[in-house]
Design a protein around this motif. Structure first.
Motif, PDB file in Angstrom:
ATOM      1  N   GLU A  29       0.835  -1.206   0.000  1.00 15.42           N
ATOM      2  CA  GLU A  29       0.000   0.000   0.000  1.00 15.42           C
ATOM      3  C   GLU A  29       0.868   1.253   0.000  1.00 15.42           C
ATOM      4  OE1 GLU A  29      -2.974   2.315   3.105  1.00 15.42           O
ATOM      5  OE2 GLU A  29      -2.669   0.152   3.334  1.00 15.42           O
ATOM      6  N   LEU A  30       1.976   1.208   0.761  1.00 16.47           N
ATOM      7  CA  LEU A  30       2.886   2.350   0.851  1.00 16.47           C
ATOM      8  C   LEU A  30       3.922   2.361  -0.269  1.00 16.47           C
ATOM      9  CD1 LEU A  30       3.558   2.305   4.708  1.00 16.47           C
ATOM     10  CD2 LEU A  30       2.026   3.825   3.456  1.00 16.47           C
ATOM     11  N   ASP A  31       3.980   1.276  -1.041  1.00 19.38           N
ATOM     12  CA  ASP A  31       4.929   1.141  -2.149  1.00 19.38           C
ATOM     13  C   ASP A  31       6.383   1.255  -1.670  1.00 19.38           C
ATOM     14  OD1 ASP A  31       5.685   0.680  -4.777  1.00 19.38           O
ATOM     15  OD2 ASP A  31       5.687   2.811  -5.299  1.00 19.38           O
ATOM     16  N   ILE A  32       6.706   0.526  -0.586  1.00 19.42           N
ATOM     17  CA  ILE A  32       8.070   0.496  -0.064  1.00 19.42           C
ATOM     18  C   ILE A  32       8.713  -0.797  -0.554  1.00 19.42           C
ATOM     19  CG2 ILE A  32       9.531   0.686   1.979  1.00 19.42           C
ATOM     20  CD1 ILE A  32       7.255   1.987   3.435  1.00 19.42           C
ATOM     21  N   GLY A  33       9.398  -0.697  -1.687  1.00 22.41           N
ATOM     22  CA  GLY A  33       9.864  -1.866  -2.412  1.00 22.41           C
ATOM     23  C   GLY A  33      10.768  -2.797  -1.636  1.00 22.41           C
ATOM     24  N   GLU A  34      11.771  -2.241  -0.933  1.00 19.07           N
ATOM     25  CA  GLU A  34      12.729  -3.099  -0.249  1.00 19.07           C
ATOM     26  C   GLU A  34      12.081  -3.891   0.882  1.00 19.07           C
ATOM     27  OE1 GLU A  34      16.341  -4.943   0.773  1.00 19.07           O
ATOM     28  OE2 GLU A  34      15.653  -3.907  -1.023  1.00 19.07           O
ATOM     29  N   LYS A  35      11.143  -3.267   1.573  1.00 23.74           N
ATOM     30  CA  LYS A  35      10.487  -3.975   2.672  1.00 23.74           C
ATOM     31  C   LYS A  35       9.548  -5.063   2.140  1.00 23.74           C
ATOM     32  CE  LYS A  35      11.051  -0.361   6.079  1.00 23.74           C
ATOM     33  NZ  LYS A  35      10.455   0.462   7.136  1.00 23.74           N
ATOM     34  N   ILE A  36       8.904  -4.788   1.015  1.00 22.66           N
ATOM     35  CA  ILE A  36       8.113  -5.837   0.367  1.00 22.66           C
ATOM     36  C   ILE A  36       9.025  -7.014   0.045  1.00 22.66           C
ATOM     37  CG2 ILE A  36       6.742  -6.450  -1.663  1.00 22.66           C
ATOM     38  CD1 ILE A  36       6.031  -3.433  -1.886  1.00 22.66           C
ATOM     39  N   ALA A  37      10.195  -6.689  -0.509  1.00 19.12           N
ATOM     40  CA  ALA A  37      11.136  -7.735  -0.935  1.00 19.12           C
ATOM     41  C   ALA A  37      11.619  -8.562   0.252  1.00 19.12           C
ATOM     42  CB  ALA A  37      12.319  -7.106  -1.660  1.00 19.12           C
ATOM     43  N   ARG A  38      11.988  -7.898   1.345  1.00 18.33           N
ATOM     44  CA  ARG A  38      12.503  -8.627   2.505  1.00 18.33           C
ATOM     45  C   ARG A  38      11.450  -9.565   3.082  1.00 18.33           C
ATOM     46  NH1 ARG A  38      17.117  -6.927   5.279  1.00 18.33           N
ATOM     47  NH2 ARG A  38      18.191  -5.156   4.338  1.00 18.33           N
ATOM     48  N   ALA A  39      10.240  -9.040   3.268  1.00 21.35           N
ATOM     49  CA  ALA A  39       9.184  -9.857   3.856  1.00 21.35           C
ATOM     50  C   ALA A  39       8.787 -10.995   2.921  1.00 21.35           C
ATOM     51  CB  ALA A  39       7.976  -8.982   4.181  1.00 21.35           C
ATOM     52  N   ALA A  40       8.644 -10.695   1.633  1.00 21.31           N
ATOM     53  CA  ALA A  40       8.276 -11.730   0.661  1.00 21.31           C
ATOM     54  C   ALA A  40       9.376 -12.785   0.534  1.00 21.31           C
ATOM     55  CB  ALA A  40       7.980 -11.093  -0.684  1.00 21.31           C
ATOM     56  N   HIS A  41      10.631 -12.359   0.620  1.00 22.05           N
ATOM     57  CA  HIS A  41      11.770 -13.276   0.564  1.00 22.05           C
ATOM     58  C   HIS A  41      11.679 -14.302   1.700  1.00 22.05           C
ATOM     59  CE1 HIS A  41      16.480 -13.622   0.328  1.00 22.05           C
ATOM     60  NE2 HIS A  41      15.893 -14.791   0.409  1.00 22.05           N
ATOM     61  N   THR A  42      11.484 -13.804   2.924  1.00 22.08           N
ATOM     62  CA  THR A  42      11.391 -14.692   4.083  1.00 22.08           C
ATOM     63  C   THR A  42      10.221 -15.668   3.948  1.00 22.08           C
ATOM     64  OG1 THR A  42      12.301 -12.957   5.504  1.00 22.08           O
ATOM     65  CG2 THR A  42      11.149 -14.756   6.603  1.00 22.08           C
ATOM     66  N   LEU A  43       9.051 -15.128   3.596  1.00 23.39           N
ATOM     67  CA  LEU A  43       7.861 -15.959   3.528  1.00 23.39           C
ATOM     68  C   LEU A  43       7.934 -16.948   2.363  1.00 23.39           C
ATOM     69  CD1 LEU A  43       5.306 -16.257   5.172  1.00 23.39           C
ATOM     70  CD2 LEU A  43       4.182 -14.594   3.681  1.00 23.39           C
ATOM     71  N   GLY A  44       8.477 -16.492   1.231  1.00 21.90           N
ATOM     72  CA  GLY A  44       8.617 -17.383   0.080  1.00 21.90           C
ATOM     73  C   GLY A  44       9.535 -18.551   0.381  1.00 21.90           C
ATOM     74  N   ARG A  45      10.637 -18.260   1.032  1.00 27.18           N
ATOM     75  CA  ARG A  45      11.582 -19.315   1.394  1.00 27.18           C
ATOM     76  C   ARG A  45      10.947 -20.302   2.370  1.00 27.18           C
ATOM     77  NH1 ARG A  45      17.278 -17.337   3.603  1.00 27.18           N
ATOM     78  NH2 ARG A  45      16.032 -17.003   5.485  1.00 27.18           N
ATOM     79  N   TYR A  46      10.145 -19.772   3.304  1.00 27.57           N
ATOM     80  CA  TYR A  46       9.456 -20.645   4.267  1.00 27.57           C
ATOM     81  C   TYR A  46       8.522 -21.610   3.536  1.00 27.57           C
ATOM     82  CZ  TYR A  46       5.873 -22.099   7.596  1.00 27.57           C
ATOM     83  OH  TYR A  46       4.996 -22.846   8.329  1.00 27.57           O
TER      84      TYR A  46
END
Length: 451
Positions: A388-405
């Motif tokens: 919603e805030l369009d904060i790309g790096e934070k989207i990437a970090r959170a998605a990275h962790t969850l995707g790997r899980y």
């Protein structure tokens, strides 16, 4: 000519006159329009009857104000600007100055000063993050002062305030657009301190856009200006920015030198406890990154203890508790970590960026407690806010962790979708202190221990 035009238009509208009614029998309506827009300067034999019809004096229309009043106005403006940034009760203190200014400028006709006072009031509500009041006042300013863009000092201040609001909303690229637009006009600006503010804000935004080198460059440009004008409070703020840039680069020992220098300056000049609190916070973060968790906890608690109750805004207290949670997570103390993140969650409800980070830390705690469904729920909620805030790096970090899980759990499609999302967003926006991609080690259940 711009001042004269502003004052004629303002006074005409106060009296409810149309341009035709004011011009009748004196000059043509098109010529009055040129005067009001600062494109023509009337002769004295024209200006005198205009002033008479406007029920005022030529001196008032020309913006002539006695020197003593102007000095008082400028002094109050400077005090209000400093209070907003460096005083623990900055909003209340600055509001008192603005109230005094409103009474004082009743005798001022200079539109440049009147616009500065109006912008300062808008700055109050931008600082308080009162979006509704800020929007209302900004719209009123743009309608009231139709030609404000013709005054470089006013335009740059206006752009800075616009950028600040975008910055508060974590829209760093939009904030940068306003600051860069202001930078292009700095050659025409007479207010050196305003130039320093623009350079400082550019440095802060570059840091949050993952460019600490440019952050340091702009902070040093601002430092030169503030040093030349003995602006010690602003210099402390800029030292903190430079320290944060080194902290971002992983140069924690170098960063500590800057934060410790702030403490020495605060002790020497007896400045605001708010600055000391922020320095302790940054020192705590450096020690956390260096693995010195005991020192980190000590300094983070110091950042809360050094100010009087109510001296820190709620959102800053929330950020300190968030840092304490991060530190206790590194120690493996889930009880203390949860205690601090729940406190942070209450205090950061109106700061979506930090609120989403709270969900990340709650997710990490849930994962460590072997609550996978809760972990996934918190991470997905955080990703939604970051998107919603369009904060790309934070989207990437959170998605990275969850995707790997999900990949580790055998849910390959969900994992691949999230990792693809992460790959699209990496390399955009990175905050100075962020959550790690790695998850904590889960606690073993009784069954796992016996096995």
């Amino acid at each position: 000519m711009i001042e004269l035009g502003h004052n004629i238009r303002r006074r005409r509208k106060e009296l409810g006159l149309t341009q035709s009614q004011l011009a009748k029998g004196i000059i043509s309506t098109p010529y009055l329009s040129l005067i009001e827009n600062g494109k023509a300067l009337p002769r004295p034999d024209i200006l005198l009857p205009l002033a008479k019809r406007l029920q005022t004096s030529v001196e008032s229309l020309m913006g002539v104000t006695d020197e003593n009043t102007m000095e008082q106005v400028q002094s109050l403006i400077e005090k209000a600007r400093s209070a907003l940034i460096y005083e623990a009760n900055g909003f209340e203190q600055a509001h008192q100055y603005v109230d005094t200014l409103h009474k004082l400028v009743e005798s001022v006709s200079d539109p440049h000063i009147l616009m500065k006072v109006d912008l300062l009031e808008i700055n109050l509500y931008e600082h308080k993050f009162d979006v509704d009041r800020y929007t209302q006042l900004m719209k009123s300013f743009e309608e009231k002062w139709e030609n404000f863009r013709n005054d470089p000092d006013i335009l740059v201040q206006y752009l800075r305030i616009k950028g600040n609001m975008e910055f508060h909303m974590a829209r760093y690229e939009k904030a940068m657009w306003h600051y860069k637009a202001a930078e292009k006009r700095l050659a025409d600006v007479t207010d050196e301190i305003e130039k320093g503010y623009i350079y400082g804000n550019l440095g802060k935004t570059y840091l949050l856009l993952a460019n600490p080198s440019l952050g340091i460059l702009y902070a040093e440009k601002a430092m030169q200006i503030m040093s030349a004008h003995d602006r010690w409070l602003e210099m402390c703020h800029l030292l903190q920015l430079i320290g944060s840039c080194y902290c971002y680069n992983g140069e924690y020992e170098e960063a500590l030198h800057y934060f410790e220098r702030i403490l020495r300056m605060c002790d020497q000049f007896l400045v605001s406890s708010l600055l000391i609190s922020r320095a302790y916070h940054e020192i705590g973060i450096c020690h956390m990154k260096l693995g010195n968790t005991e020192k980190a906890i000590h300094f983070l608690n110091q950042s809360l203890d050094v100010v009087e109750p109510g001296g820190l805004p709620d959102w800053e207290i929330g950020v300190v508790h968030q840092s304490l949670c991060q530190t206790y997570l590194k120690r493996g103390d889930l009880v203390q970590a949860k205690k601090h993140i729940l406190t942070a969650l209450e205090l950061l409800q109106d700061r979506k960026n930090f609120l989403a980070e709270c969900y990340i830390y709650l997710g990490k705690i849930a994962y460590a407690e072997n609550n996978p469904e809760t972990f996934v729920t918190y991470y997905m909620r955080a990703i939604e806010i970051f998107e919603e805030l369009d904060i790309g790096e934070k989207i990437a970090r959170a998605a990275h962790t969850l995707g790997r899980y999900f990949l580790e759990q055998g849910e390959h499609q969900r994992g691949a979708e999230l990792l693809l999302k992460a790959s699209r967003h990496y390399g955009q926006l990175i905050p100075t202190v962020d959550f790690d991609v790695d998850l904590p080690t889960p606690i073993k259940t009784a069954q796992q221990k016996s096995g």
